[in-house]
Design an enzyme around this catalytic site. Sequence first.
Site, PDB file in Angstrom:
ATOM      1  N   LYS A  37       0.839  -1.199   0.000  1.00 31.58           N
ATOM      2  CA  LYS A  37       0.000   0.000   0.000  1.00 31.58           C
ATOM      3  C   LYS A  37       0.875   1.249   0.000  1.00 31.58           C
ATOM      4  O   LYS A  37       1.720   1.428   0.880  1.00 31.58           O
ATOM      5  CB  LYS A  37      -0.908   0.031   1.231  1.00 31.58           C
ATOM      6  CG  LYS A  37      -1.807   1.273   1.261  1.00 31.58           C
ATOM      7  CD  LYS A  37      -2.823   1.195   2.389  1.00 31.58           C
ATOM      8  CE  LYS A  37      -2.390   1.874   3.655  1.00 31.58           C
ATOM      9  NZ  LYS A  37      -2.476   3.337   3.646  1.00 31.58           N
ATOM     10  N   ASP A  64      -3.584   4.075  -2.219  1.00 29.55           N
ATOM     11  CA  ASP A  64      -4.540   4.574  -1.225  1.00 29.55           C
ATOM     12  C   ASP A  64      -4.621   6.097  -1.328  1.00 29.55           C
ATOM     13  O   ASP A  64      -4.095   6.818  -0.491  1.00 29.55           O
ATOM     14  CB  ASP A  64      -4.067   4.127   0.173  1.00 29.55           C
ATOM     15  CG  ASP A  64      -5.098   4.437   1.246  1.00 29.55           C
ATOM     16  OD1 ASP A  64      -6.272   4.684   0.901  1.00 29.55           O
ATOM     17  OD2 ASP A  64      -4.717   4.425   2.432  1.00 29.55           O
ATOM     18  N   LYS A  66      -7.544   7.892  -1.495  1.00 29.86           N
ATOM     19  CA  LYS A  66      -8.749   8.428  -0.823  1.00 29.86           C
ATOM     20  C   LYS A  66      -9.301   9.633  -1.587  1.00 29.86           C
ATOM     21  O   LYS A  66      -9.453  10.737  -1.052  1.00 29.86           O
ATOM     22  CB  LYS A  66      -8.439   8.802   0.624  1.00 29.86           C
ATOM     23  CG  LYS A  66      -8.049   7.600   1.487  1.00 29.86           C
ATOM     24  CD  LYS A  66      -8.028   7.968   2.976  1.00 29.86           C
ATOM     25  CE  LYS A  66      -7.764   6.766   3.857  1.00 29.86           C
ATOM     26  NZ  LYS A  66      -6.392   6.242   3.764  1.00 29.86           N
ATOM     27  N   ASP A  69     -13.869  14.353  -4.768  1.00 26.37           N
ATOM     28  CA  ASP A  69     -13.994  15.595  -5.537  1.00 26.37           C
ATOM     29  C   ASP A  69     -15.257  15.477  -6.374  1.00 26.37           C
ATOM     30  O   ASP A  69     -16.046  14.548  -6.164  1.00 26.37           O
ATOM     31  CB  ASP A  69     -12.736  15.786  -6.418  1.00 26.37           C
ATOM     32  CG  ASP A  69     -12.431  17.259  -6.687  1.00 26.37           C
ATOM     33  OD1 ASP A  69     -13.372  17.993  -7.053  1.00 26.37           O
ATOM     34  OD2 ASP A  69     -11.265  17.670  -6.557  1.00 26.37           O
ATOM     35  N   THR A 128     -11.258   6.333  10.897  1.00 27.03           N
ATOM     36  CA  THR A 128     -11.237   5.908  12.310  1.00 27.03           C
ATOM     37  C   THR A 128     -10.650   6.988  13.212  1.00 27.03           C
ATOM     38  O   THR A 128     -10.719   6.873  14.424  1.00 27.03           O
ATOM     39  CB  THR A 128     -10.448   4.596  12.488  1.00 27.03           C
ATOM     40  OG1 THR A 128      -9.230   4.707  11.777  1.00 27.03           O
ATOM     41  CG2 THR A 128     -11.230   3.410  12.003  1.00 27.03           C
ATOM     42  N   ARG A 219       3.693  -0.929  10.249  1.00 31.75           N
ATOM     43  CA  ARG A 219       4.898  -0.934  11.080  1.00 31.75           C
ATOM     44  C   ARG A 219       5.333  -2.285  11.650  1.00 31.75           C
ATOM     45  O   ARG A 219       6.550  -2.515  11.746  1.00 31.75           O
ATOM     46  CB  ARG A 219       4.755   0.128  12.184  1.00 31.75           C
ATOM     47  CG  ARG A 219       4.865   1.537  11.618  1.00 31.75           C
ATOM     48  CD  ARG A 219       4.303   2.585  12.531  1.00 31.75           C
ATOM     49  NE  ARG A 219       2.853   2.505  12.583  1.00 31.75           N
ATOM     50  CZ  ARG A 219       2.083   3.335  13.285  1.00 31.75           C
ATOM     51  NH1 ARG A 219       2.637   4.294  14.002  1.00 31.75           N
ATOM     52  NH2 ARG A 219       0.782   3.211  13.264  1.00 31.75           N
TER      53      ARG A 219
END
Length: 243
Positions: A37, A64, A66, A69, A128, A219
Amino acid sequence: MTEENRARQIICAIDTSDRDEAVALAGALSGQVGAIKLGLEFFAACGPAGVREVADGGAPIFLDLKLHDIPNTVAGAVRAAGACHPFMITIHAAGGAAMMRAAAAASMRAAPDSGASRPLLVGVTVLTSFDRDDLGATGVGGALDDQVRRLAALVQDCGLDGVVCSAHEIAILRRQCGADFKLVVPGIRPGWSSADDQKRIVTPADAVRQGADYLVIGRPITRSDDPAAAAGRIAAEMAAAHA
Ligand code: C5P
């Protein structure tokens, strides 16, 4: 499911603006994860050329971005992003039905070279990082879960392939949206890794048990001394829990 098949469900988030670091990590993870990603940080710094360089490592790319518009602009961005041959692209469900339908139509045409498959188009419901007060401040009343369910229904109705959701929404969205709707889940932590800044974490084994299709894990893999071994350990744990 075998360990190899479980590895295909792992999407490793490489959150960096450093092209060399991303290329090296993607190369090390080739064959160990289902996709890499890359998000806005990397895309803003390194652009489509950087994405292609990471993709040269062999892993499919989850772009990714997002997007959010007007329909024409998002459709154009989905088409343009198709030149990087991503395996998956994200758009914001809050952009509305017309925007999502335009993006879905564009994704159908976003496989310019013969033989390439179209990217999966996935909607982001409620970030989130939002709580109920944040949502209320944008004019959306009621429970956060209700908004997630409402937006997931809209995403599905507009012909998208699935949503990004938190682990605690997996079961409810699986029931609501059926078996074919893709659930892409971040906030995953193996028992042996640090939680970092993730608050509501679940283990990889639990996430697939609840019905996740893809696990976004950053991570615990990228900050490990041996990223390939960390990814392998996660896949082995998923396979062992669901042998
Ligand atoms: O390093 P870590 O595993 O926490 O990375 C998770 C990835 O998933 C990051 O790229 C993060 O931006 C993304 N993400 C998230 N929570 C969301 C949506 C995306 O952690 N709700």
